[in-house]
Design an enzyme around this catalytic site. Sequence first.
Site, PDB file in Angstrom:
ATOM      1  N   TYR A 212      -9.577   5.704   6.799  1.00 22.74           N
ATOM      2  CA  TYR A 212      -9.741   6.152   8.194  1.00 22.74           C
ATOM      3  C   TYR A 212     -10.802   7.253   8.183  1.00 22.74           C
ATOM      4  CZ  TYR A 212      -5.346   3.809   9.497  1.00 22.74           C
ATOM      5  OH  TYR A 212      -4.367   2.884   9.736  1.00 22.74           O
TER       6      TYR A 212
ATOM      7  N   LYS B 244       0.651   0.814  15.048  1.00 19.81           N
ATOM      8  CA  LYS B 244       2.009   0.818  15.600  1.00 19.81           C
ATOM      9  C   LYS B 244       2.266  -0.262  16.639  1.00 19.81           C
ATOM     10  CE  LYS B 244       3.325   3.947  12.984  1.00 19.81           C
ATOM     11  NZ  LYS B 244       3.768   3.200  11.806  1.00 19.81           N
TER      12      LYS B 244
ATOM     13  N   HIS C 272       0.854  -1.196   0.000  1.00 25.27           N
ATOM     14  CA  HIS C 272       0.000   0.000   0.000  1.00 25.27           C
ATOM     15  C   HIS C 272       0.885   1.239   0.000  1.00 25.27           C
ATOM     16  CE1 HIS C 272      -4.156  -1.587   1.520  1.00 25.27           C
ATOM     17  NE2 HIS C 272      -3.607  -2.396   0.625  1.00 25.27           N
TER      18      HIS C 272
ATOM     19  N   TYR D 194       3.591   7.122   9.577  1.00 25.62           N
ATOM     20  CA  TYR D 194       2.715   5.975   9.309  1.00 25.62           C
ATOM     21  C   TYR D 194       3.524   4.816   8.728  1.00 25.62           C
ATOM     22  CZ  TYR D 194      -1.470   3.330   8.096  1.00 25.62           C
ATOM     23  OH  TYR D 194      -2.429   2.346   8.033  1.00 25.62           O
TER      24      TYR D 194
ATOM     25  N   PRO E 102      -4.746   1.304  18.458  1.00 30.45           N
ATOM     26  CA  PRO E 102      -4.380   0.731  17.153  1.00 30.45           C
ATOM     27  C   PRO E 102      -4.536   1.683  15.964  1.00 30.45           C
ATOM     28  CG  PRO E 102      -6.374  -0.278  18.004  1.00 30.45           C
ATOM     29  CD  PRO E 102      -5.852   0.592  19.072  1.00 30.45           C
TER      30      PRO E 102
HETATM   31  P1  FAS Z   1       1.123 -10.443  22.544  1.00 32.39           P
HETATM   32  O1  FAS Z   1       0.135  -9.980  23.567  1.00 32.39           O
HETATM   33  O2  FAS Z   1       0.690 -10.613  21.124  1.00 32.39           O
HETATM   34  O3  FAS Z   1       1.749 -11.839  22.975  1.00 32.39           O
HETATM   35  C1  FAS Z   1       2.063 -12.095  24.330  1.00 32.39           C
HETATM   36  C2  FAS Z   1       2.000 -13.594  24.545  1.00 32.39           C
HETATM   37  O4  FAS Z   1       2.408 -13.861  25.881  1.00 32.39           O
HETATM   38  C3  FAS Z   1       0.579 -14.126  24.392  1.00 32.39           C
HETATM   39  O5  FAS Z   1       0.571 -15.242  23.512  1.00 32.39           O
HETATM   40  C4  FAS Z   1       0.180 -14.520  25.813  1.00 32.39           C
HETATM   41  O6  FAS Z   1      -0.662 -15.655  25.850  1.00 32.39           O
HETATM   42  C5  FAS Z   1       1.518 -14.822  26.451  1.00 32.39           C
HETATM   43  N1  FAS Z   1       1.563 -14.644  27.911  1.00 32.39           N
HETATM   44  C6  FAS Z   1       0.931 -13.720  28.662  1.00 32.39           C
HETATM   45  N2  FAS Z   1       1.224 -13.898  29.968  1.00 32.39           N
HETATM   46  C7  FAS Z   1       2.067 -14.962  30.040  1.00 32.39           C
HETATM   47  C8  FAS Z   1       2.720 -15.639  31.103  1.00 32.39           C
HETATM   48  N3  FAS Z   1       2.563 -15.250  32.366  1.00 32.39           N
HETATM   49  N4  FAS Z   1       3.503 -16.707  30.817  1.00 32.39           N
HETATM   50  C9  FAS Z   1       3.678 -17.103  29.533  1.00 32.39           C
HETATM   51  N5  FAS Z   1       3.094 -16.502  28.464  1.00 32.39           N
HETATM   52  C10 FAS Z   1       2.291 -15.445  28.735  1.00 32.39           C
HETATM   53  N6  FAS Z   1      -1.717  -3.700  16.750  1.00 32.39           N
HETATM   54  C11 FAS Z   1      -1.776  -3.137  15.526  1.00 32.39           C
HETATM   55  O7  FAS Z   1      -0.740  -2.682  15.028  1.00 32.39           O
HETATM   56  N7  FAS Z   1      -2.974  -3.068  14.844  1.00 32.39           N
HETATM   57  C12 FAS Z   1      -4.140  -3.596  15.372  1.00 32.39           C
HETATM   58  O8  FAS Z   1      -5.200  -3.533  14.760  1.00 32.39           O
HETATM   59  C13 FAS Z   1      -4.105  -4.201  16.636  1.00 32.39           C
HETATM   60  N8  FAS Z   1      -5.242  -4.749  17.194  1.00 32.39           N
HETATM   61  C14 FAS Z   1      -5.171  -5.314  18.449  1.00 32.39           C
HETATM   62  C15 FAS Z   1      -6.311  -5.884  19.074  1.00 32.39           C
HETATM   63  C16 FAS Z   1      -6.234  -6.450  20.360  1.00 32.39           C
HETATM   64  C17 FAS Z   1      -7.464  -7.055  20.994  1.00 32.39           C
HETATM   65  C18 FAS Z   1      -5.007  -6.437  21.064  1.00 32.39           C
HETATM   66  C19 FAS Z   1      -4.911  -7.015  22.466  1.00 32.39           C
HETATM   67  C20 FAS Z   1      -3.873  -5.884  20.465  1.00 32.39           C
HETATM   68  C21 FAS Z   1      -3.954  -5.329  19.158  1.00 32.39           C
HETATM   69  N9  FAS Z   1      -2.832  -4.786  18.527  1.00 32.39           N
HETATM   70  C22 FAS Z   1      -2.866  -4.222  17.299  1.00 32.39           C
HETATM   71  C23 FAS Z   1      -1.584  -4.808  19.167  1.00 32.39           C
HETATM   72  C24 FAS Z   1      -1.012  -6.194  18.953  1.00 32.39           C
HETATM   73  O9  FAS Z   1      -0.889  -6.446  17.588  1.00 32.39           O
HETATM   74  C25 FAS Z   1       0.289  -6.222  19.697  1.00 32.39           C
HETATM   75  O10 FAS Z   1       1.062  -5.051  19.447  1.00 32.39           O
HETATM   76  C26 FAS Z   1       1.100  -7.427  19.378  1.00 32.39           C
HETATM   77  O11 FAS Z   1       0.310  -8.561  19.597  1.00 32.39           O
HETATM   78  C27 FAS Z   1       2.326  -7.386  20.275  1.00 32.39           C
HETATM   79  O12 FAS Z   1       2.891  -8.623  20.261  1.00 32.39           O
HETATM   80  P2  FAS Z   1       3.546  -9.226  21.601  1.00 32.39           P
HETATM   81  O13 FAS Z   1       4.408  -8.183  22.222  1.00 32.39           O
HETATM   82  O14 FAS Z   1       4.118 -10.529  21.186  1.00 32.39           O
HETATM   83  O15 FAS Z   1       2.358  -9.414  22.627  1.00 32.39           O
HETATM   84  C1  PHB Z   2      -6.206  -3.880  10.730  1.00 30.81           C
HETATM   85  O1  PHB Z   2      -6.266  -4.193   9.513  1.00 30.81           O
HETATM   86  O2  PHB Z   2      -6.506  -4.675  11.655  1.00 30.81           O
HETATM   87  C2  PHB Z   2      -5.737  -2.490  11.099  1.00 30.81           C
HETATM   88  C3  PHB Z   2      -5.183  -1.687  10.118  1.00 30.81           C
HETATM   89  C4  PHB Z   2      -4.761  -0.402  10.448  1.00 30.81           C
HETATM   90  C5  PHB Z   2      -4.910   0.052  11.754  1.00 30.81           C
HETATM   91  C6  PHB Z   2      -5.460  -0.778  12.742  1.00 30.81           C
HETATM   92  C7  PHB Z   2      -5.886  -2.051  12.411  1.00 30.81           C
HETATM   93  O3  PHB Z   2      -4.504   1.316  12.063  1.00 30.81           O
END
Ligand code: FAS
Ligand code: PHB
Length: 386
Positions: free
Chosen positions: A197, A293, A72, A381, A289
Amino acid sequence: MKTHVAIIGGGPSGLLLSQLLHIRGISSIILERQSKAHVLSRIRAGVLEQGLIGLLREAGVCDRLEAEGFRHDGTVLTFDEQSFRVDFKDFIDQPVVVYGQTEITRDLYAAREAAGGRFEFNVEDVVIDPHGPSVSYAVGGETRVIECDFVAGCDGFHGVSRKTIPQDKRQEFEKVYPFGWLGILSETPPVHEELIYANSERGFALCSMRNNALSRYYIQCDANDDAARWSDDAFWAELKKRLPAKFADALVTGPSIEKSIAPLRSFVCEPMQYGKLFLCGDAAHIVPPTGAKGLNTAASDVHYLYQGLRAFYQRGDMSELDAYSSKALARVWKAERFSWWFTSLMHRFPDQAAFDIKMQKAELEFLRSSPAAQAAMAVNYVGLPY
Ligand code: FAS
Ligand code: PHB
């Protein structure tokens, strides 16, 4: 058990770090609280910066991304009936790629398993000694201990790693937003070839996608709303009301295959290291989100920690590890600022006065009409340099 690096958390941060260390002959064990199937069931990020793509390429986990990811070169912003496009190429020759975090996690698990990576799933009672360092945990009713040189806390916002840093040794910065995002996944063609957006008087909306037959949509909702309260029809009707007619009329609706609400917060823990424990990704920081980032800033943490561990194991040099927290935080705070800025610009706040809405519209009009403003948005971005 012994290993060079004990990694807490089998999400994208932990997996990427483990695979990068592996290609440099540095051993690790990943401890994951959930099952692998549970981790792979999560629907999260969708937009990747070139920095993350470069790390995946270095880790040898880029084939599917390069085959299936969508380049993109810009994004569309709308407010009321107006819409305009910010073309990243006008300012920086660096596209983003749309490829789901779920697929990255799947690819990383496949690579780690192919390389004989060591995992422990469904672990409980993880306790980190950041000075030993060592990690104890329970699995299947048995307590085990890992002796290691370093611990990487990649266990997300609700993990144990951050809380291992004594409260008087860490400072937490937090802003909780008075709304959430209700997101759905639908097997429908995206409404537009790039992301949209939308700032509307009814609240924020985002039109994204995973591929040409799988769309991802979000609408701003109350912070304590319940996804079960929203029928698909109600979601589609509300999304259409938040888009200019030309997009609303083009929207292809269909049944949701996933529907969930994500809370929005900005959060940073300082420092991101304590003893031989290093925090990575959501364990250390959270962004709303809006700016895409979250995952991408987890990637830059992994980059700095990976470089520090390489310097130690290859040259006995601790200087990069000693500087990890300050280096990672310098980029984390810039991602926090951009995410906060973009969230503040695009959402409607419950206590917003008429003047505040005028400020949003003036800033959107400035962004629409000023190359300088668009340049600032574009470079943030697509991702600031590591
Ligand atoms: P994660 O949270 O992905 O992974 C952490 C891992 O540690 C998990 O598998 C968990 O089960 C495990 N864990 C937790 N406690 C533990 C323990 N005590 N012992 C062992 N393991 C344990 N980012 C975007 O850029 N765009 C988005 O649209 C977006 N949407 C999101 C929606 C939701 C609901 C959430 C929660 C986050 C979203 N994010 C988004 C952010 C997301 O993408 C995170 O930045 C990304 O998952 C970060 O990855 P990790 O740091 O690996 O953390
Ligand atoms: C998504 O595709 O999940 C998405 C894309 C851009 C954003 C947040 C979420 O800023």
